[in-house]
Write a protein that holds these residues in place. Structure first.
Motif, PDB file in Angstrom:
ATOM      1  N   VAL A  20       0.866  -1.170   0.000  1.00  0.00           N
ATOM      2  CA  VAL A  20       0.000   0.000   0.000  1.00  0.00           C
ATOM      3  C   VAL A  20       0.905   1.223   0.000  1.00  0.00           C
ATOM      4  O   VAL A  20       1.702   1.409   0.921  1.00  0.00           O
ATOM      5  N   GLY A  21       0.791   2.029  -1.032  1.00  0.00           N
ATOM      6  CA  GLY A  21       1.601   3.242  -1.139  1.00  0.00           C
ATOM      7  C   GLY A  21       0.785   4.461  -0.762  1.00  0.00           C
ATOM      8  O   GLY A  21      -0.299   4.670  -1.302  1.00  0.00           O
ATOM      9  N   VAL A  22       1.290   5.231   0.183  1.00  0.00           N
ATOM     10  CA  VAL A  22       0.600   6.453   0.578  1.00  0.00           C
ATOM     11  C   VAL A  22       1.237   7.624  -0.154  1.00  0.00           C
ATOM     12  O   VAL A  22       2.458   7.749  -0.207  1.00  0.00           O
ATOM     13  N   LYS A  23       0.389   8.452  -0.712  1.00  0.00           N
ATOM     14  CA  LYS A  23       0.886   9.587  -1.490  1.00  0.00           C
ATOM     15  C   LYS A  23       1.645  10.540  -0.589  1.00  0.00           C
ATOM     16  O   LYS A  23       1.242  10.797   0.542  1.00  0.00           O
ATOM     17  N   ARG A  24       2.764  11.037  -1.113  1.00  0.00           N
ATOM     18  CA  ARG A  24       3.621  11.939  -0.363  1.00  0.00           C
ATOM     19  C   ARG A  24       4.090  13.032  -1.315  1.00  0.00           C
ATOM     20  O   ARG A  24       4.421  12.747  -2.466  1.00  0.00           O
ATOM     21  N   SER A  25       4.126  14.243  -0.833  1.00  0.00           N
ATOM     22  CA  SER A  25       4.497  15.391  -1.643  1.00  0.00           C
ATOM     23  C   SER A  25       5.845  15.165  -2.329  1.00  0.00           C
ATOM     24  O   SER A  25       6.817  14.754  -1.703  1.00  0.00           O
ATOM     25  N   GLY A  26       5.873  15.412  -3.642  1.00  0.00           N
ATOM     26  CA  GLY A  26       7.117  15.313  -4.388  1.00  0.00           C
ATOM     27  C   GLY A  26       7.436  13.931  -4.918  1.00  0.00           C
ATOM     28  O   GLY A  26       8.480  13.733  -5.538  1.00  0.00           O
ATOM     29  N   TYR A  27       6.550  12.942  -4.688  1.00  0.00           N
ATOM     30  CA  TYR A  27       6.816  11.578  -5.141  1.00  0.00           C
ATOM     31  C   TYR A  27       5.639  11.055  -5.952  1.00  0.00           C
ATOM     32  O   TYR A  27       4.484  11.290  -5.612  1.00  0.00           O
ATOM     33  N   GLN A  28       5.962  10.336  -7.005  1.00  0.00           N
ATOM     34  CA  GLN A  28       4.952   9.662  -7.813  1.00  0.00           C
ATOM     35  C   GLN A  28       4.923   8.210  -7.359  1.00  0.00           C
ATOM     36  O   GLN A  28       5.958   7.639  -7.062  1.00  0.00           O
ATOM     37  N   LEU A  29       3.755   7.625  -7.316  1.00  0.00           N
ATOM     38  CA  LEU A  29       3.660   6.215  -6.919  1.00  0.00           C
ATOM     39  C   LEU A  29       3.813   5.340  -8.161  1.00  0.00           C
ATOM     40  O   LEU A  29       2.887   4.687  -8.600  1.00  0.00           O
ATOM     41  N   LYS A  30       5.027   5.347  -8.726  1.00  0.00           N
ATOM     42  CA  LYS A  30       5.302   4.571  -9.930  1.00  0.00           C
ATOM     43  C   LYS A  30       6.230   3.420  -9.584  1.00  0.00           C
ATOM     44  O   LYS A  30       7.279   3.611  -8.990  1.00  0.00           O
ATOM     45  N   SER A  31       5.803   2.222  -9.982  1.00  0.00           N
ATOM     46  CA  SER A  31       6.582   1.029  -9.700  1.00  0.00           C
ATOM     47  C   SER A  31       6.204  -0.045 -10.717  1.00  0.00           C
ATOM     48  O   SER A  31       5.054  -0.094 -11.154  1.00  0.00           O
ATOM     49  N   PRO A  32       7.161  -0.909 -11.065  1.00  0.00           N
ATOM     50  CA  PRO A  32       6.803  -2.033 -11.930  1.00  0.00           C
ATOM     51  C   PRO A  32       5.979  -3.083 -11.176  1.00  0.00           C
ATOM     52  O   PRO A  32       5.470  -4.012 -11.775  1.00  0.00           O
ATOM     53  N   TYR A  33       5.834  -2.899  -9.877  1.00  0.00           N
ATOM     54  CA  TYR A  33       5.083  -3.833  -9.044  1.00  0.00           C
ATOM     55  C   TYR A  33       3.724  -3.240  -8.678  1.00  0.00           C
ATOM     56  O   TYR A  33       3.577  -2.019  -8.578  1.00  0.00           O
ATOM     57  N   PRO A  34       2.735  -4.097  -8.435  1.00  0.00           N
ATOM     58  CA  PRO A  34       1.414  -3.578  -8.060  1.00  0.00           C
ATOM     59  C   PRO A  34       1.436  -2.986  -6.651  1.00  0.00           C
ATOM     60  O   PRO A  34       1.835  -3.641  -5.699  1.00  0.00           O
ATOM     61  N   VAL A  35       1.023  -1.726  -6.567  1.00  0.00           N
ATOM     62  CA  VAL A  35       0.960  -1.021  -5.288  1.00  0.00           C
ATOM     63  C   VAL A  35      -0.412  -0.358  -5.199  1.00  0.00           C
ATOM     64  O   VAL A  35      -0.784   0.412  -6.087  1.00  0.00           O
ATOM     65  N   GLU A  36      -1.152  -0.671  -4.161  1.00  0.00           N
ATOM     66  CA  GLU A  36      -2.453  -0.044  -3.963  1.00  0.00           C
ATOM     67  C   GLU A  36      -2.234   1.364  -3.420  1.00  0.00           C
ATOM     68  O   GLU A  36      -1.525   1.548  -2.433  1.00  0.00           O
TER      69      GLU A  36
END
Length: 188
Positions: free
Chosen positions: A128-144
């Motif tokens: 589970v990826g929580v949005k954080r200022s200055g970061y994109q939630l980009k990954s080759p893996y599945p992240v909710e």
């Protein structure tokens, strides 16, 4: 199956950002609980400022008034580096009836390809990826992804303020502030 969020970190000290993350993920993913896991020796950070026992006690103080939060010392009991793979493997072995959701900040999502045993880990837990200022939630893996209010507070900021003799009220739980004062942590 029971659904449990896992929030690892050094928690040196724990702050409102950690608590808000855990609460938002709990509600948005309709979890049964969130477990806080203080790290022993995280591979991506140098030594913690407060010792393991103090960090564990501060987490207990931070979550004391929330019935769906708990703390586990599973990583503190293990010697050497703390790898998420080893932790999730042990948690699943001890709790085969629980589906785990491993919570990470947006800053960590891009590093997932470098994590120890990441392919096996992806089979064992949902990230589970929580949005954080200055970061994109980009990954080759599945992240909710979980939306999060932007709270710009960090353990580093709190430690710096304490060393400068400045106030930290509202940046962490009152119980954590009391514990820090009682044990003279992070003083100049």
């Amino acid at each position: 199956m029971k659904r449990v969020g896992v929030l690892g970190g050094t928690f040196d000290p724990p702050h409102i950002g950690h608590l808000i993350i855990a609460e938002e993920v709990y509600h948005q993913l309709d979890l049964d609980e969130v477990w806080f896991l203080p790290s022993n020796h995280p591979p991506h950070k140098s030594g913690a400022t407060a010792d393991n026992q103090n960090r564990l006690e501060m987490v207990k103080a931070a979550i004391a008034d929330n019935p769906h939060f708990s703390v586990s010392d599973i990583e503190l009991q293990r010697d050497g580096k703390s790898y998420t793979y080893d932790t999730i493997k042990q948690l699943k072995k001890q709790n085969p009836d629980i589906e785990f959701y491993f919570i990470i900040g947006g800053d960590m999502v891009e590093y997932l390809p470098k994590w120890y045993e990441i392919k096996k880990l992806m089979e064992m837990t949902q990230f589970v990826g929580v949005k954080r200022s200055g970061y994109q939630l980009k990954s080759p893996y599945p992240v909710e992804e979980v939306e999060m209010p932007i709270i710009e507070v960090s353990s580093t900021m709190i430690r710096r303020r304490l060393k400068q003799g400045r106030e930290i009220r509202y940046l962490t739980a009152d119980g954590v502030i009391d514990y820090i004062k009682e044990h003279h942590l992070y003083e100049a």
